[in-house]
Design a protein around this motif. Sequence first.
Motif, PDB file in Angstrom:
ATOM      1  N   GLU A  54       0.775  -1.229  -0.091  1.00  0.00           N
ATOM      2  CA  GLU A  54      -0.078   0.055  -0.018  1.00  0.00           C
ATOM      3  C   GLU A  54       0.719   1.384  -0.044  1.00  0.00           C
ATOM      4  O   GLU A  54       0.566   2.412  -0.604  1.00  0.00           O
ATOM      5  CB  GLU A  54      -0.771  -0.036   1.246  1.00  0.00           C
ATOM      6  CG  GLU A  54      -0.456   0.035   2.581  1.00  0.00           C
ATOM      7  CD  GLU A  54       0.506  -1.114   2.965  1.00  0.00           C
ATOM      8  OE1 GLU A  54       0.980  -0.932   4.086  1.00  0.00           O
ATOM      9  OE2 GLU A  54       0.357  -1.986   2.532  1.00  0.00           O
ATOM     10  N   ARG A  55       2.004   1.252   0.646  1.00  0.00           N
ATOM     11  CA  ARG A  55       2.922   2.420   0.851  1.00  0.00           C
ATOM     12  C   ARG A  55       3.686   2.486  -0.554  1.00  0.00           C
ATOM     13  O   ARG A  55       3.525   3.952  -1.042  1.00  0.00           O
ATOM     14  CB  ARG A  55       3.934   2.153   1.851  1.00  0.00           C
ATOM     15  CG  ARG A  55       5.049   3.172   1.881  1.00  0.00           C
ATOM     16  CD  ARG A  55       4.623   4.485   2.263  1.00  0.00           C
ATOM     17  NE  ARG A  55       5.877   5.479   2.613  1.00  0.00           N
ATOM     18  CZ  ARG A  55       5.715   6.741   2.278  1.00  0.00           C
ATOM     19  NH1 ARG A  55       4.573   7.226   1.926  1.00  0.00           N
ATOM     20  NH2 ARG A  55       6.914   7.489   2.548  1.00  0.00           N
ATOM     21  N   GLU A  56       3.996   1.662  -1.136  1.00  0.00           N
ATOM     22  CA  GLU A  56       4.518   1.782  -2.663  1.00  0.00           C
ATOM     23  C   GLU A  56       3.622   2.264  -3.566  1.00  0.00           C
ATOM     24  O   GLU A  56       4.047   3.184  -4.312  1.00  0.00           O
ATOM     25  CB  GLU A  56       5.132   0.448  -3.045  1.00  0.00           C
ATOM     26  CG  GLU A  56       6.385  -0.029  -1.962  1.00  0.00           C
ATOM     27  CD  GLU A  56       6.888  -1.317  -2.682  1.00  0.00           C
ATOM     28  OE1 GLU A  56       6.441  -1.727  -3.513  1.00  0.00           O
ATOM     29  OE2 GLU A  56       7.835  -1.812  -1.885  1.00  0.00           O
ATOM     30  N   SER A  57       2.211   1.751  -3.455  1.00  0.00           N
ATOM     31  CA  SER A  57       1.098   2.405  -4.399  1.00  0.00           C
ATOM     32  C   SER A  57       1.067   3.717  -4.028  1.00  0.00           C
ATOM     33  O   SER A  57       0.863   4.418  -5.222  1.00  0.00           O
ATOM     34  CB  SER A  57      -0.132   1.337  -4.248  1.00  0.00           C
ATOM     35  OG  SER A  57      -0.944   1.823  -5.000  1.00  0.00           O
ATOM     36  N   GLN A  58       0.995   4.046  -2.882  1.00  0.00           N
ATOM     37  CA  GLN A  58       0.807   5.442  -2.436  1.00  0.00           C
ATOM     38  C   GLN A  58       1.690   6.422  -3.115  1.00  0.00           C
ATOM     39  O   GLN A  58       1.478   7.446  -3.536  1.00  0.00           O
ATOM     40  CB  GLN A  58       0.509   5.707  -0.997  1.00  0.00           C
ATOM     41  CG  GLN A  58      -0.861   4.905  -0.618  1.00  0.00           C
ATOM     42  CD  GLN A  58      -1.045   4.738   0.912  1.00  0.00           C
ATOM     43  OE1 GLN A  58      -0.053   4.868   1.781  1.00  0.00           O
ATOM     44  NE2 GLN A  58      -2.209   4.606   1.491  1.00  0.00           N
ATOM     45  N   ILE A  59       2.873   5.939  -2.989  1.00  0.00           N
ATOM     46  CA  ILE A  59       4.087   6.802  -3.333  1.00  0.00           C
ATOM     47  C   ILE A  59       3.718   7.300  -5.069  1.00  0.00           C
ATOM     48  O   ILE A  59       4.088   8.455  -5.338  1.00  0.00           O
ATOM     49  CB  ILE A  59       5.358   6.266  -3.144  1.00  0.00           C
ATOM     50  CG1 ILE A  59       5.829   6.344  -1.505  1.00  0.00           C
ATOM     51  CG2 ILE A  59       6.525   6.956  -3.885  1.00  0.00           C
ATOM     52  CD1 ILE A  59       6.877   5.501  -1.075  1.00  0.00           C
ATOM     53  N   ILE A  60       3.835   6.270  -5.640  1.00  0.00           N
ATOM     54  CA  ILE A  60       3.652   6.138  -7.010  1.00  0.00           C
ATOM     55  C   ILE A  60       2.535   6.998  -7.606  1.00  0.00           C
ATOM     56  O   ILE A  60       2.373   7.837  -8.487  1.00  0.00           O
ATOM     57  CB  ILE A  60       3.747   4.876  -7.667  1.00  0.00           C
ATOM     58  CG1 ILE A  60       5.105   4.281  -7.435  1.00  0.00           C
ATOM     59  CG2 ILE A  60       3.362   4.961  -9.284  1.00  0.00           C
ATOM     60  CD1 ILE A  60       5.427   2.722  -7.791  1.00  0.00           C
ATOM     61  N   GLU A  61       1.274   6.753  -6.987  1.00  0.00           N
ATOM     62  CA  GLU A  61      -0.008   7.334  -7.240  1.00  0.00           C
ATOM     63  C   GLU A  61       0.153   8.802  -6.828  1.00  0.00           C
ATOM     64  O   GLU A  61      -0.174   9.706  -7.812  1.00  0.00           O
ATOM     65  CB  GLU A  61      -1.117   6.889  -6.358  1.00  0.00           C
ATOM     66  CG  GLU A  61      -2.403   7.315  -7.056  1.00  0.00           C
ATOM     67  CD  GLU A  61      -2.929   8.492  -6.585  1.00  0.00           C
ATOM     68  OE1 GLU A  61      -3.733   9.257  -6.905  1.00  0.00           O
ATOM     69  OE2 GLU A  61      -2.336   8.863  -5.060  1.00  0.00           O
ATOM     70  N   LYS A  62       0.979   9.378  -5.745  1.00  0.00           N
ATOM     71  CA  LYS A  62       0.762  10.727  -5.638  1.00  0.00           C
ATOM     72  C   LYS A  62       1.767  11.511  -6.575  1.00  0.00           C
ATOM     73  O   LYS A  62       1.368  12.600  -7.075  1.00  0.00           O
ATOM     74  CB  LYS A  62       1.570  10.956  -4.183  1.00  0.00           C
ATOM     75  CG  LYS A  62       1.686  12.309  -3.689  1.00  0.00           C
ATOM     76  CD  LYS A  62       2.296  12.292  -2.150  1.00  0.00           C
ATOM     77  CE  LYS A  62       2.279  13.832  -1.607  1.00  0.00           C
ATOM     78  NZ  LYS A  62       2.761  14.022  -0.501  1.00  0.00           N
ATOM     79  N   LEU A  63       2.901  10.663  -6.942  1.00  0.00           N
ATOM     80  CA  LEU A  63       3.823  11.261  -7.735  1.00  0.00           C
ATOM     81  C   LEU A  63       3.153  11.631  -9.208  1.00  0.00           C
ATOM     82  O   LEU A  63       3.280  12.592  -9.646  1.00  0.00           O
ATOM     83  CB  LEU A  63       5.086  10.530  -7.851  1.00  0.00           C
ATOM     84  CG  LEU A  63       6.035  10.619  -6.660  1.00  0.00           C
ATOM     85  CD1 LEU A  63       7.112   9.514  -6.825  1.00  0.00           C
ATOM     86  CD2 LEU A  63       6.451  11.823  -6.434  1.00  0.00           C
TER      87      LEU A  63
END
Length: 361
Positions: A54-63
């Motif tokens: 979930e953290r990796e997905s959130q990082i990419i989605e935010k960028l």
Amino acid sequence: MDDELYSKLLPLRNLIDELDRKILETLNRRSEIVVEIGKIKHSVNLDDSVIKPERESQIIEKLQRINTGPFQTSAIEHVWKEIISACRDLERSMQVAYLGPKGSFSEQAAFEHFGRSVNNVQCTSFDEVFHAIESGRADVGMVPIENSIEGAVNRSLDLFLNSNLKIIGERSLIIKHCLLTKSGNMNGIKKITAHPQALAQCQEWLNKHYPNLERVSTSSNSEAAHIASKSEDFAAIAGMIAAESWGLRPVYSNIQDDINNRTRFLAIGNIESSPSGNDKTSLILAVPNKACAVYEMLKPFAIHKVSMTRFESRPARTGQWEYYFYVDIIGHQKETNVSRALELIKTQVAFFKNLGSYPAQ
């Protein structure tokens, strides 16, 4: 290059060199922070897992959301997957199991999902992928679950039924099949080899161009490429990643019958993914043998406004014409409407298994 052109390019190239240096400095600083996080987690015996879907997905989605260009938004995931993978490796090396040998579409899916800073655990079957994780030989794995032409990968579905592993992510690949040989032509070729799914996905093309050549099934397309790399008699159907891995040359490219051919892969492991804000949940259900049982099974989704994205049935192998239903829904199991729907479904079904919630691609 003339002096005038050189004088225009030189300051821009110098600027790129300076920016590259700053990017490297930033990556090293990011790496230092990751190492520090690892020390803190270790000091308090916090979860040993080095992957947080979930953290990796959130990082990419935010960028992707804040990107203003001209750097392509579509490229952000590819770049940051590798950054995250390299930083993750500083904390602890991760073992990734998939159907091998090298050059398989499963390997490609694993690299795209986890990055290349991983240790490969190449397996000879989907069963071995599951067992490698269950036995601790691998941390995570990647298995195909469905193809847009041939439908479900039944062995993968069956393995989920009796495994405690969870789905932690998904990856969809456009499948481009090539006909590969050592020479780059079909001179002397007597047999064409590939995984049964690949042979089926190229059936019309093969019937038209090589109807008289024997077709030989193998455990994977990469194994087919391996066979073709050692024999002058065999051509293999596989992707270009297999051609590069085994030193083969394409005779024809894109021979799949459907240009929109895609395979969906699932990342699996012993990890419970927290909500990312854009999730799916996968279930296995079975109903009692009574009228309207399937309707009653699905009714809670409608009541609580939960959308289904997939509904697949598999025989229960009891000899009684009973079935397991494989269902994907939108949302995380911890979201209120999803949680309430699942609790109600449990009262309606004869069998309930939650395969996990995970970030949607």
